[in-house]
Design an enzyme around this catalytic site. Structure first.
Site, PDB file in Angstrom:
ATOM      1  N   CYS A 165      -0.838  -5.647  60.386  1.00 46.07           N
ATOM      2  CA  CYS A 165      -1.604  -6.031  61.585  1.00 46.07           C
ATOM      3  C   CYS A 165      -0.519  -6.493  62.612  1.00 46.07           C
ATOM      4  O   CYS A 165      -0.617  -6.459  63.856  1.00 46.07           O
ATOM      5  CB  CYS A 165      -2.794  -6.573  61.482  1.00 46.07           C
ATOM      6  SG  CYS A 165      -4.013  -5.926  60.666  1.00 46.07           S
ATOM      7  N   HIS A 176      -4.259 -10.585  68.491  1.00 46.66           N
ATOM      8  CA  HIS A 176      -4.718  -9.472  67.406  1.00 46.66           C
ATOM      9  C   HIS A 176      -6.041  -9.577  67.398  1.00 46.66           C
ATOM     10  O   HIS A 176      -6.792 -10.826  67.483  1.00 46.66           O
ATOM     11  CB  HIS A 176      -4.052  -9.891  66.100  1.00 46.66           C
ATOM     12  CG  HIS A 176      -4.424  -8.924  65.125  1.00 46.66           C
ATOM     13  ND1 HIS A 176      -4.461  -7.597  65.331  1.00 46.66           N
ATOM     14  CD2 HIS A 176      -4.935  -9.119  63.867  1.00 46.66           C
ATOM     15  CE1 HIS A 176      -5.105  -6.897  64.313  1.00 46.66           C
ATOM     16  NE2 HIS A 176      -5.226  -7.769  63.229  1.00 46.66           N
ATOM     17  N   ASN A 206     -10.900  -3.985  64.322  1.00 48.06           N
ATOM     18  CA  ASN A 206      -9.521  -4.263  64.102  1.00 48.06           C
ATOM     19  C   ASN A 206      -8.684  -2.968  63.899  1.00 48.06           C
ATOM     20  O   ASN A 206      -8.867  -2.243  62.959  1.00 48.06           O
ATOM     21  CB  ASN A 206      -9.437  -5.235  62.679  1.00 48.06           C
ATOM     22  CG  ASN A 206      -8.075  -5.467  62.281  1.00 48.06           C
ATOM     23  OD1 ASN A 206      -7.058  -5.144  62.821  1.00 48.06           O
ATOM     24  ND2 ASN A 206      -7.846  -6.412  61.566  1.00 48.06           N
TER      25      ASN A 206
HETATM   26  N1  COA Z   1     -22.844  -7.056  55.710  1.00 44.15           N
HETATM   27  C1  COA Z   1     -23.911  -7.990  55.164  1.00 44.15           C
HETATM   28  N2  COA Z   1     -23.282  -9.037  54.478  1.00 44.15           N
HETATM   29  C2  COA Z   1     -21.966  -9.135  53.938  1.00 44.15           C
HETATM   30  C3  COA Z   1     -21.202  -8.244  54.363  1.00 44.15           C
HETATM   31  C4  COA Z   1     -21.665  -7.159  55.357  1.00 44.15           C
HETATM   32  N3  COA Z   1     -20.755  -6.396  55.966  1.00 44.15           N
HETATM   33  N4  COA Z   1     -19.926  -8.361  53.930  1.00 44.15           N
HETATM   34  C5  COA Z   1     -19.977  -9.578  53.262  1.00 44.15           C
HETATM   35  N5  COA Z   1     -21.331  -9.758  53.294  1.00 44.15           N
HETATM   36  C6  COA Z   1     -21.716 -10.832  52.498  1.00 44.15           C
HETATM   37  C7  COA Z   1     -21.075 -11.393  51.288  1.00 44.15           C
HETATM   38  O1  COA Z   1     -21.295 -10.561  50.121  1.00 44.15           O
HETATM   39  C8  COA Z   1     -21.533 -12.775  51.122  1.00 44.15           C
HETATM   40  O2  COA Z   1     -22.636 -12.742  50.489  1.00 44.15           O
HETATM   41  P1  COA Z   1     -23.106 -13.952  49.209  1.00 44.15           P
HETATM   42  O3  COA Z   1     -22.979 -15.204  50.051  1.00 44.15           O
HETATM   43  O4  COA Z   1     -24.563 -13.491  48.901  1.00 44.15           O
HETATM   44  O5  COA Z   1     -21.763 -13.934  48.534  1.00 44.15           O
HETATM   45  C9  COA Z   1     -22.045 -13.151  52.478  1.00 44.15           C
HETATM   46  O6  COA Z   1     -22.001 -12.088  53.420  1.00 44.15           O
HETATM   47  C10 COA Z   1     -20.874 -14.247  53.326  1.00 44.15           C
HETATM   48  O7  COA Z   1     -19.495 -13.647  53.121  1.00 44.15           O
HETATM   49  P2  COA Z   1     -18.610 -14.691  53.580  1.00 44.15           P
HETATM   50  O8  COA Z   1     -17.187 -14.233  52.954  1.00 44.15           O
HETATM   51  O9  COA Z   1     -18.957 -15.935  53.279  1.00 44.15           O
HETATM   52  O10 COA Z   1     -18.652 -14.427  54.925  1.00 44.15           O
HETATM   53  P3  COA Z   1     -17.420 -14.813  56.343  1.00 44.15           P
HETATM   54  O11 COA Z   1     -18.467 -15.809  57.176  1.00 44.15           O
HETATM   55  O12 COA Z   1     -16.305 -15.606  55.603  1.00 44.15           O
HETATM   56  O13 COA Z   1     -17.267 -13.416  56.837  1.00 44.15           O
HETATM   57  C11 COA Z   1     -15.475 -11.886  57.078  1.00 44.15           C
HETATM   58  C12 COA Z   1     -16.636 -12.536  56.149  1.00 44.15           C
HETATM   59  C13 COA Z   1     -14.825 -10.975  56.294  1.00 44.15           C
HETATM   60  C14 COA Z   1     -16.184 -11.307  58.234  1.00 44.15           C
HETATM   61  C15 COA Z   1     -14.654 -12.936  57.323  1.00 44.15           C
HETATM   62  O14 COA Z   1     -14.103 -13.706  56.210  1.00 44.15           O
HETATM   63  C16 COA Z   1     -13.130 -12.521  57.930  1.00 44.15           C
HETATM   64  O15 COA Z   1     -13.173 -12.178  59.208  1.00 44.15           O
HETATM   65  N6  COA Z   1     -11.983 -12.797  57.482  1.00 44.15           N
HETATM   66  C17 COA Z   1     -10.841 -12.265  57.947  1.00 44.15           C
HETATM   67  C18 COA Z   1     -10.622 -10.803  57.500  1.00 44.15           C
HETATM   68  C19 COA Z   1      -9.653 -10.049  58.487  1.00 44.15           C
HETATM   69  O16 COA Z   1      -9.459 -10.638  59.769  1.00 44.15           O
HETATM   70  N7  COA Z   1      -8.748  -9.276  58.047  1.00 44.15           N
HETATM   71  C20 COA Z   1      -7.842  -8.848  58.501  1.00 44.15           C
HETATM   72  C21 COA Z   1      -6.685  -9.721  58.960  1.00 44.15           C
HETATM   73  S1  COA Z   1      -5.634  -8.881  59.808  1.00 44.15           S
END
Ligand code: COA
Length: 327
Positions: A118, A254, A284
């Protein structure tokens, strides 16, 4: 005696391109167990664009490049370097930069891709800046283009809701007026396991669907490291340019997650009115995200000549990079 004037790399114009097809969160609710509310509250994303069958990174990058060249009133034959940030090249080789070069009719100039996930566009901007400052290049096309959705596993709700396709480009020119003031490029390959695509020509492919081509991501860990890393990157960049937070007119980050963007804005003591946000509509788009946001900000008239822009990105590697520039 008179000192020789400094040469800066100055952005003279921007361009971008998006696929036509819009996929909303409601559309994704039909294919995985997710909800519009979950996606919006966790990421800020409402919809994303997805490339049509046969529409490639090179197609999007080419369209963005044409838009930037037209806005700059520069002919492709005047360009002496093309750098493309991408993780999703059309084919293994030649580089997609070479494919775009030929379509533009800029044959003969140097052209290459940079894979910094990215951070690809901001890395490319940093490299182009060095070419211009050294006197090697006078007019450079820097592109960020991706079709990241080709790597997405549409059964995996943790990742499929996050990504989209798109491209942006800038034309840089050697100028005595500032210009790019500072760029900071970093990587730490020790974080590979948190965000990666495990297959390739040399490591080999697998019998899994899509030959094992799939984004592996530990979302929560990526989130934490991204916020912390961008926090220190911003400080480093301001110091490198000899600038205070208050002198930055626009943050052009980003576009991975609105909550990460808000954390960086807070670190800069900036209100969200001075932050360019496109993640809600583009999701993204990896290397496409920063130049897409920049082009939108320029064309909407928000970013004006003479203003200070802070561009930053974070991605797989991990890589992270920034550019502080006077537009
Ligand atoms: N819809 C519904 N539920 C979802 C889901 C979706 N699309 N994706 C994950 N979940 C669930 C998970 O399974 C988890 O369930 P559990 O608590 O029963 O295990 C729950 O939601 C919470 O997951 P969590 O990982 O705590 O959520 P979060 O608040 O950290 O948000 C992201 C998840 C991925 C949105 C966040 O961590 C993020 O944006 N991370 C950075 C990713 C990124 O930017 N990557 C590219 C970098 S360049």
């Amino acid at each position: 005696m008179g000192d020789k004037a400094l040469t800066y790399a100055r952005i003279i114009a921007t361009g971008s391109a998006l696929p036509e097809r819009v996929v909303t969160n409601a559309d994704l609710e039909k294919i995985v167990d997710t909800s519009d509310e979950w996606i919006r509250s966790r990421t800020g994303i409402r919809e994303r664009r997805i490339a049509a069958d046969g529409e490639t990174t090179g197609d999007l990058g080419y369209r963005a490049a044409i838009a930037a060249l037209e806005a700059a009133d520069v002919k492709a034959s005047e360009i002496d370097l093309i750098i493309l940030g991408t993780t999703t090249p059309d084919i293994i080789f030649p580089s997609t930069a070479c494919l775009i070069q030929h379509r533009l009719g800029a044959n003969g100039c140097a052209a290459f891709d940079i894979n910094a996930a990215c951070s690809g566009f901001v890395y490319a901007l940093g490299v182009a800046d060095k070419f211009i400052r050294s006197g090697q290049s006078k007019k450079v096309l820097v592109i960020g283009a991706e079709t990241l959705t080709r790597m997405v596993d549409w059964n995996e709700r943790e990742t499929c809701v996050l990504f989209g396709d798109g491209a942006g480009a800038v034309v840089l020119e050697a100028s005595e007026e500032p210009g790019i003031l500072a760029t900071c490029l970093h990587a730490d390959g020790g974080f590979k396991e948190l965000l990666y695509n495990p297959v390739g020509v040399s490591a080999g492919f697998t019998d899994e669907p899509n030959h094992g081509v799939r984004i592996h991501m530990s979302g929560r860990e990526v989130f934490k490291v991204a916020v912390k890393t961008l926090d220190s990157l911003v400080g480093e960049t301001l110091a490198a340019a000899g600038m205070e937070e208050s002198e930055v007119d626009w943050l052009i980050p980003h576009q991975a997650n609105l909550r990460i963007i808000e954390a960086t804005a807070k670190r800069l003591k900036m209100s969200m009115e001075r932050v360019i946000v496109t993640v809600d509509r583009h999701a993204n788009t990896s290397s496409g995200s920063v130049p897409l946001a920049l082009d939108e900000a320029v064309r909407s008239g928000r970013v004006k000549r003479g203003q200070n822009l802070l561009l930053e990105a974070f991605g797989g590697g991990f890589t992270w990079a920034s550019a502080l520039l006077k537009y």
